[in-house]
Scaffold this motif. Structure first.
Motif, short mmCIF file in Angstrom:
data_model
loop_
_atom_site.label_atom_id
_atom_site.label_comp_id
_atom_site.label_asym_id
_atom_site.label_seq_id
_atom_site.Cartn_x
_atom_site.Cartn_y
_atom_site.Cartn_z
N LYS A 148 0.84 -1.21 0.00
CA LYS A 148 0.00 0.00 0.00
C LYS A 148 0.88 1.26 0.00
N ILE A 149 1.91 1.27 0.82
CA ILE A 149 2.80 2.44 0.91
C ILE A 149 3.64 2.56 -0.35
N TRP A 150 4.12 1.42 -0.86
CA TRP A 150 4.89 1.44 -2.11
C TRP A 150 4.03 1.98 -3.25
N ARG A 151 2.79 1.52 -3.30
CA ARG A 151 1.89 1.98 -4.35
C ARG A 151 1.59 3.48 -4.22
N ALA A 152 1.53 3.97 -2.98
CA ALA A 152 1.32 5.40 -2.77
C ALA A 152 2.48 6.21 -3.35
N GLY A 153 3.71 5.66 -3.23
CA GLY A 153 4.85 6.32 -3.84
C GLY A 153 4.75 6.32 -5.35
N VAL A 154 4.36 5.18 -5.92
CA VAL A 154 4.20 5.10 -7.37
C VAL A 154 3.15 6.10 -7.83
N ASP A 155 2.04 6.17 -7.09
CA ASP A 155 0.98 7.12 -7.45
C ASP A 155 1.44 8.56 -7.35
N SER A 156 2.46 8.79 -6.49
CA SER A 156 3.02 10.14 -6.36
C SER A 156 4.10 10.41 -7.39
N GLY A 157 4.45 9.37 -8.18
CA GLY A 157 5.41 9.58 -9.25
C GLY A 157 6.83 9.17 -8.95
N VAL A 158 7.04 8.21 -8.02
CA VAL A 158 8.40 7.77 -7.71
C VAL A 158 8.40 6.25 -7.51
N LEU A 159 9.40 5.59 -8.06
CA LEU A 159 9.55 4.15 -7.93
C LEU A 159 10.69 3.84 -6.97
N THR A 160 10.38 3.07 -5.93
CA THR A 160 11.40 2.58 -5.00
C THR A 160 11.37 1.05 -5.04
N ALA A 161 12.24 0.41 -4.30
CA ALA A 161 12.26 -1.05 -4.22
C ALA A 161 11.81 -1.48 -2.82
N LYS A 162 10.88 -2.42 -2.76
CA LYS A 162 10.39 -2.90 -1.47
C LYS A 162 11.49 -3.67 -0.73
N GLY A 163 11.59 -3.44 0.56
CA GLY A 163 12.56 -4.17 1.36
C GLY A 163 12.32 -5.66 1.36
N SER A 164 11.05 -6.09 1.27
CA SER A 164 10.74 -7.52 1.31
C SER A 164 11.31 -8.27 0.13
N ASP A 212 16.52 15.30 -10.33
CA ASP A 212 15.47 14.28 -10.32
C ASP A 212 15.44 13.52 -8.98
N VAL A 213 16.61 13.30 -8.38
CA VAL A 213 16.65 12.62 -7.09
C VAL A 213 15.91 13.45 -6.04
N VAL A 214 16.17 14.74 -6.01
CA VAL A 214 15.49 15.61 -5.04
C VAL A 214 13.99 15.60 -5.29
N GLU A 215 13.60 15.69 -6.55
CA GLU A 215 12.18 15.67 -6.89
C GLU A 215 11.54 14.35 -6.45
N ALA A 216 12.24 13.24 -6.70
CA ALA A 216 11.70 11.93 -6.36
C ALA A 216 11.54 11.76 -4.85
N VAL A 217 12.51 12.24 -4.07
CA VAL A 217 12.40 12.15 -2.61
C VAL A 217 11.22 12.98 -2.13
N GLY A 218 11.05 14.15 -2.72
CA GLY A 218 9.89 14.96 -2.36
C GLY A 218 8.58 14.24 -2.64
N ARG A 219 8.50 13.55 -3.76
CA ARG A 219 7.28 12.81 -4.10
C ARG A 219 7.07 11.64 -3.13
N PHE A 220 8.17 10.94 -2.79
CA PHE A 220 8.05 9.83 -1.85
C PHE A 220 7.57 10.34 -0.49
N GLY A 221 8.10 11.49 -0.07
CA GLY A 221 7.66 12.08 1.19
C GLY A 221 6.19 12.45 1.17
N GLU A 222 5.74 12.97 0.05
CA GLU A 222 4.33 13.32 -0.05
C GLU A 222 3.45 12.08 -0.03
N GLY A 223 3.92 11.00 -0.67
CA GLY A 223 3.18 9.75 -0.63
C GLY A 223 3.06 9.22 0.79
N LEU A 224 4.14 9.32 1.58
CA LEU A 224 4.09 8.89 2.98
C LEU A 224 3.11 9.74 3.78
#
Length: 560
Positions: free
Chosen positions: A475-491, A516-528
C-alpha cells in the motif's frame, strides 16, 4: 595527483627469481615488470598470477578445502584443448591441432576509443580533452603493444589474458596485500557468474548458505534453483551481526533444521545491497573470527568497495578534505576481508561493473590456488573467458593509458562523485521526509539509501484493523508510485522470503540526475504523508510542502 612514497625492488640478476620486498605499491610496478619475464603475446597462452605477484615465501599457505568441494567440482578435469594450447608458445611450432580461426578473417582492422586524461575525468572534460586510444590488429607483431585485436578477439584461457590478469594481480596486491602465500586471481565475466560457479563448487541441494537478513536479490535468486537455502543473519547499521551468526552455528541441530551445519557465508561487506551498510574493520575481524571458529568459507562480494565515500557531515557543515595522495586514499578504505585472510578462507569477487561500466561483463576473483584452479576448470566448459573486446578496452585504458596511478586517481574522483550524490539524496530526505514515520542512516559507501518506515504508526494499525506488514508495504509502495516515484520494497531482499518485522524501502542515488533525485524524494515524502494522514500537521499546509512553498520546492528539486 602526486604518487605515494617510492618503493624499490631489491636487485637481482636472475629475472626468473626476482626478490620483492613486502609493501608493493604503485611506484614499484615498473621496477618489478622490468625484472620479470616478458608477457607472452601468443594466442591463448597460459598465464597465472604467480607470474606477476610477490612470492610471499615468508607467509603461510592456505588451508585445503577438499572437505567442502562437492562431487561436481571434484570431477572437473582440465580441458584437453586448453591444456594443449599452452604449447603454442613453443618456438617454431606449427599448430594444426587447435580450433582457433585466423585473424585474417576478423572484420576489424583497428579500434579507437576516447577516454579521460587524468585528472580531467568528467564527461565534459573527456569530450573536450580526452585521449584517443587506438588498438590495431597486429600491434604486438609490429612492436606497438603487447595486446591487440589478433590476440584479444581470438580464443583465450579461462584465466583471461595475461595482459589484463597482470594488471588486476598487481592491483590486488597494492590494495589488499593478501597475508598468505598461494593466493591467485582469475578473470570472470562478472560477480554473478563467479557466485553461481562457487555455489556449484561447494553446495548440494538442501544445503544452507548464510547471508545478511536483507541480501542481494540476484544472489538469492541464483541460489534458489540450485536448491541452496538462504539463512538470514540479523543486521545493524554496520551490517551482519557476528554474535547472531555464532549463536545459530553453536546451537545448530541437524535433526531440527533438516540439513547439515552451514559452512558457506555470502556477504556484501561494503555499501551492502540493499541496505547500504558498511562493515567496520572491527566488525570484519569479528566475522572472520567466527568464521575460523566454525570453519566457514566466505564469499566476499565487493562491487562497491571503491565507492566508499567521504564522511557525511550534514547539510551545513564543511566537507572533509579529499585524500591528498594515493597512499592516503588506500589508507582511508576499510580493510577488506581478503587483507585479513591468513587461512585462505575468503573468495573475494571484484568487478569493473560499478567503477568502469557494467556492460564490460568483466571482473575477477581472488582466492587460494586450489579454489582458483577449480573455478578455472568450470569456466573452461562454460563462460570460457571474459569478452576479448572488453579485455582489450580495459587493458588499453587501465594499463597502457592510465597505469595504476591513473586508475587510483580515477577511483579518488569516483569517491568524490559518489559523495556528492550521497549527500544530495540525504539532504533531500532531511528536507522532505516526515521524521514521524521515516528514518535512515547516511550510507558510507555504495549506491543505495535504505529508508525505514514505521508501519506501526499507520492509521489502519491505530484503528485496530488486522493488516499484515506485506499488505501495508504494498500500500505504501503503491502510494509512492501514485506520487510519481519508484522505489524497491525491502521484502524483495529478505533472505528467508518472509516479510520480517520492520519495513524498509531501497532507493538509489547512482543513476538519476541530482535534480530528479530531489524531486523523487519529495514525491516519496508526499506519498508517505498522504498514506499516514500527516498532511494536516506536517505535510502540505497552506500550499507548502514540509515548510517550503511550491516555488521553493521547485527550486530545491532543481538543485538550488
Amino acid at each position: 595527483m602526486p604518487p605515494p612514497s617510492a618503493f624499490d625492488v631489491e636487485a637481482a640478476t636472475d629475472t626468473q627469481a626476482v626478490t620483492f620486498i613486502e609493501n608493493f605499491t604503485v611506484n614499484g610496478v615498473s621496477a618489478r615488470r622490468s625484472k620479470a619475464p616478458a608477457v607472452s603475446t601468443g594466442l591463448a597462452t597460459y598465464a597465472s598470477s604467480d607470474m606477476f605477484k610477490s612470492p610471499g615465501l615468508d607467509k603461510p599457505k592456505a588451508k585445503r578445502w577438499d572437505h567442502i568441494l562437492n562431487q561436481e567440482s571434484q570431477m572437473r578435469q582440465s580441458s584437453s584443448l586448453k591444456a594443449a594450447s599452452q604449447l603454442l608458445k613453443t618456438p617454431g611450432l606449427i599448430s594444426l591441432g587447435g580450433g582457433l580461426p585466423s585473424s585474417t578473417v576478423f572484420p576489424f582492422e583497428h579500434l579507437e576509443i576516447k577516454v579521460p586524461k587524468p585528472p580531467n575525468f568528467s564527461e565534459s572534460q573527456t569530450k573536450e580533452s580526452g585521449s584517443i586510444v587506438r588498438a590495431g590488429k597486429h600491434d604486438a607483431a609490429e612492436g606497438k603493444s603487447i595486446y591487440d585485436i589478433h590476440i584479444a578477439f581470438n580464443y583465450g584461457q579461462a584465466t583471461g589474458s595475461a595482459q589484463l590478469l597482470r594488471f588486476v594481480t598487481e592491483h590486488t596486491e597494492i590494495v589488499h596485500r593478501p597475508p598468505y602465500q598461494d593466493w591467485q586471481c582469475t578473470l570472470t565475466v562478472g560477480s554473478t557468474s563467479a557466485f553461481e560457479m562457487a555455489l556449484r563448487m561447494f553446495s548440494i541441494r538442501g544445503d544452507y548458505m548464510m547471508t545478511e537478513e536483507y541480501s542481494f536479490c540476484t544472489a538469492l535468486e541464483t541460489a534458489s534453483p540450485l536448491g541452496v537455502r538462504c539463512l538470514g543473519i540479523k543486521m545493524d547499521e554496520e551490517g551482519l551481526l557476528p554474535p547472531h551468526m555464532d549463536d545459530i552455528l553453536s546451537n545448530w541441530s541437524e535433526s531440527e533444521r533438516g540439513a547439515k551445519k552451514p559452512f558457506l557465508l555470502y556477504m556484501v561487506p561494503t555499501g551492502q545491497n540493499p541496505t547500504g551498510a558498511t562493515q567496520s574493520a572491527q566488525r570484519r575481524r569479528e566475522i572472520y573470527a567466527v568464521s575460523q571458529k566454525h570453519d566457514l568459507y566466505i564469499l566476499e562480494d565487493e562491487p562497491y568497495y571503491f565507492l566508499q565515500m567521504q564522511p557525511y557531515t550534514g547539510p551545513n557543515a564543511p566537507d572533509v578534505p579529499p585524500p591528498s595522495s594515493h597512499e592516503a586514499f588506500l589508507e582511508a578504505l576499510v580493510p577488506s576481508l581478503l587483507s585479513m585472510d591468513t587461512d585462505g578462507r575468503v573468495m573475494r569477487m571484484d568487478s569493473f561493473s560499478k567503477v568502469i561500466a557494467p556492460g564490460m561483463r568483466t571482473g575477477w576473483i581472488t582466492a587460494s590456488a586450489q579454489i582458483v584452479e577449480r573455478i578455472n576448470r568450470h569456466a573452461e566448459v562454460s563462460t570460457q573467458m571474459p569478452s576479448g573486446v572488453s579485455q582489450l578496452v580495459l587493458f588499453k585504458l587501465l594499463d597502457e593509458t592510465w597505469g595504476h596511478a591513473g586508475y587510483l586517481d580515477w577511483l579518488i574522483w569516483m569517491r568524490l562523485e559518489y559523495t556528492r550524490k550521497r549527500d544530495n539524496i540525504v539532504h533531500a530526505c532531511e528536507r522532505f521526509l516526515p521524521r514521524e514515520v521515516a528514518s535512515w542512516v547516511a550510507p558510507e559507501a555504495g549506491m543505495f539509501h535504505w529508508i525505514k518506515v514505521d508501519w506501526r504508526k499507520h492509521p489502519l494499525i491505530k484503528q485496530g484493523k488486522e493488516v499484515q506488514l506485506l499488505e501495508l508495504e504494498e500500500k505504501i509502495w503503491r502510494a509512492g508510485v501514485d506520487s510519481g516515484v519508484l522505489t524497491a520494497k525491502g521484502s524483495w531482499f529478505r533472505a528467508e522470503g518472509d516479510g520480517g518485522e520492520d519495513m524498509f524501502f531501497r532507493t538509489t542515488f547512482a543513476a538519476a540526475g541530482e535534480k530528479d533525485v530531489v524531486e523523487a524524494v519529495g514525491r516519496f515524502g508526499e506519498g508517505l504523508r498522504v498514506e499516514f494522514g500527516l498532511n494536516e500537521n506536517n505535510g502540505v499546509v497552506n500550499g507548502k510542502v514540509n515548510g517550503h512553498s511550491g516555488e521553493e520546492t521547485k527550486g530545491l528539486s532543481n538543485g538550488t
